[in-house]
Design an enzyme around this catalytic site. Sequence first.
Site, PDB file in Angstrom:
ATOM      1  N   HIS A 418      38.513  35.181  43.489  1.00  0.00           N
ATOM      2  CA  HIS A 418      38.204  36.171  42.448  1.00  0.00           C
ATOM      3  C   HIS A 418      38.258  35.580  41.049  1.00  0.00           C
ATOM      4  O   HIS A 418      37.734  36.177  40.102  1.00  0.00           O
ATOM      5  CB  HIS A 418      39.118  37.395  42.565  1.00  0.00           C
ATOM      6  CG  HIS A 418      40.527  37.178  42.122  1.00  0.00           C
ATOM      7  ND1 HIS A 418      41.585  37.051  43.000  1.00  0.00           N
ATOM      8  CD2 HIS A 418      41.069  37.082  40.892  1.00  0.00           C
ATOM      9  CE1 HIS A 418      42.706  36.890  42.324  1.00  0.00           C
ATOM     10  NE2 HIS A 418      42.421  36.900  41.043  1.00  0.00           N
ATOM     11  N   ASP A 505      40.577  35.860  50.047  1.00  0.00           N
ATOM     12  CA  ASP A 505      40.310  35.555  48.636  1.00  0.00           C
ATOM     13  C   ASP A 505      40.766  34.125  48.316  1.00  0.00           C
ATOM     14  O   ASP A 505      41.780  33.915  47.649  1.00  0.00           O
ATOM     15  CB  ASP A 505      41.040  36.582  47.765  1.00  0.00           C
ATOM     16  CG  ASP A 505      40.762  36.415  46.288  1.00  0.00           C
ATOM     17  OD1 ASP A 505      39.917  35.591  45.927  1.00  0.00           O
ATOM     18  OD2 ASP A 505      41.418  37.125  45.497  1.00  0.00           O
ATOM     19  N   SER A 597      47.537  34.515  39.855  1.00  0.00           N
ATOM     20  CA  SER A 597      46.625  34.345  40.985  1.00  0.00           C
ATOM     21  C   SER A 597      46.512  32.874  41.353  1.00  0.00           C
ATOM     22  O   SER A 597      46.355  32.016  40.480  1.00  0.00           O
ATOM     23  CB  SER A 597      45.224  34.855  40.623  1.00  0.00           C
ATOM     24  OG  SER A 597      45.180  36.244  40.609  1.00  0.00           O
TER      25      SER A 597
END
Length: 719
Positions: A418, A505, A597
């Site tokens: 992402h 992801d 992330s």
Amino acid sequence: MEAQEIAAAARHFSAMARIVGPDPKAVKMRRHAFHLHHSGSTTLSASVLLLPRGALAEPPPLLDHICAAHGHAAGDVALTAASLVEPFLVAEQRNNSGEELQPRLVPEVRLDVLVEHELGNTQDGKSGPPRWLPARLLAVVDVPTAADSALSLLRHEEFIRRPTWDVGWSLADANQKQVENDTRSSLESKRNNASIESVDPLMLSKSATRIGILGISTFNSNDARRINVSVMQQRGDPLLIVGSPFGLMSPFHFFNSISVGAVANCLPPCAVRSSLLMADIHCLPGMEGAPVFDRNSCLVGLLMNPLRQKGSNIEVQLVITWDAICTEWNSKKLEEIGRAPRELPNDKNTDSKSMELRHGYNCGRFVSSTVNKINQHCISPPSLREAISAVVLVTVGDTSWASGIVLNKRGLVLTNAHLLEPWRFGRTSPSDLQASFTGEHLNARENKSLQPQGKFSNEDAVDHKVSLFNLGFKREKRISVRLDHAERQIWCNASVVFISKGPLDVALLQIDKVPIELNTIRPEFVCPTAGSSVYVVGHGLFGPRSGLCSSLSSGVVSKVVQIPSNQLSHLASALEIDNMDIPVMLQTTAAVHPGASGGILVNSHGLMVGIITSNAKHGGGSTIPHLNFSIPCKLLVAVFKYSAIGKLAILEQLDKPNEVLSSVWALAPSSSPFVSSSPEKGKEEKVLEFSKFLSDKQQALKSSVDLKEPFRYKTPSKI
């Protein structure tokens, strides 16, 4: 030492200060999370570090000089956050917003300190209750290197032209609204608010690191104790704080409470000695000024008011190290203190150069030789330090950043897809609870000069040419990776190797020119069980401009989400598991913030057990830092095989769709084997009951207009 032993030793140097003074307009409690106001008088409290005479083997000369200048040579001292006393300074000093070496409080102000019973004298020799000792304010002093470190966290505000961080507790906002209602928003109140909103980062950083020095009467204790000083701190080192949250509300309940945690980060980045620590620890209003101790009950420093992100409840706990305090109270300041009290300088007359935040350290260190021996083993486990060094900062273009994990010596980096293709991850659950992906995006005004001008180049660097595989990524965006290597930070260019088109992801980057020595992560494919201790390491909250290294937070695995292996047939060959439930998501209680992330989830042995992917998020937009999700290493076997072998075909299985796995990561109820639903109902009618519960609770809190009731019956707590 065990926490109980550390706490027992720490209590001898921990106390609570209380200040009471006239406040007819009820404005002194502004920016404080709690207070008492009665008959035109306001009472505030904070925690203090107690320093009896002889407690320090080599105390900073500044303390002796201040005591002598104020006729307190035979007394004891206590240190606290200056925010406790600043509201009660006379107007000219209060408006000066600087340090005061000859502070003056408004008339009729009373200041006293509550100390543990062991420090008092009882006639029968038995333990007695805590007692109040009269105190007076001797000085309000800055710690410039600590302020400089705090400024580095706020520096990006100069570019985005809107303040996103403030100093103080998030509960202070609720208290502020109550105060404004009580005072009917007086003209003075509005003026004060305007000045607060206009405070620039330089003033905030000084305010966050200013210390008040109190003089108190001598204890006359027969049990004189020494306090040793912790010299060096590293990320992951355990911390213990003894403070008094909401102390004045009821000292019987809150005086000298214990909180434990760990060092989240050290500032300045990559420095041998730290002036400011970010702490991953649960703290509450009233604990500012509390002493902080390490695992050997050695003094680390002083807890200050936190940095608070506006518009959220996110707080960054700050600790000024004792090393910085000793270093910054230097010889020049001693010459000024040595004058008679009437000659003590005022900051308004000080040379402008001395008002600037200074960089670097002086050579002097006020620590004993025995302290170094005591603390030479107070370091994080080597395995944890190795895992921390395998985390890198990844930037895409000039507008976003996240974290990454070094997989091999050739410079292969694992991160989240992402970050590279955010438009693919706009999925939400049917209710107001949804996944919030933890990459960070910058305002257009902030993206200027995001990267250093020079990129890493070295004749010994290894050049890699990679094939772009299965890409939908816009190649014109520059990808950069920052390695935090030893005492320097190295920027490298990187290329995309792989972006998963499936439900996981994940993406892979290749550093183009790699330094010879890279620290790589070691995976653990055995999934941790619920309740296992874990650490999160990533670049959350503060962006590349701050220069901050990755931060650490700790918690436990709160939930392991599993699905039957027959529903993951496309991964069966890689997982080599038959007829078993497979872990597909890890939930943890460790704090995760935007920018983390692609960071790592590691166990207590320093082994990677997952990659950080997202937080839970309310439909209203607020994230829930302590409810977050990671992909277990068990699902990433193909990634680690590719890292070892280098065959791109291994990664093809990650591109295959899987509705069950996709619904798990969308927080959709259809993935749960425990919830049955009528087949005639459409997907739009399926609602996860827990999500609905959280959503309803959030809406109820927003609609509440009575702020007095929660404070009347229950002390708010984040613990």
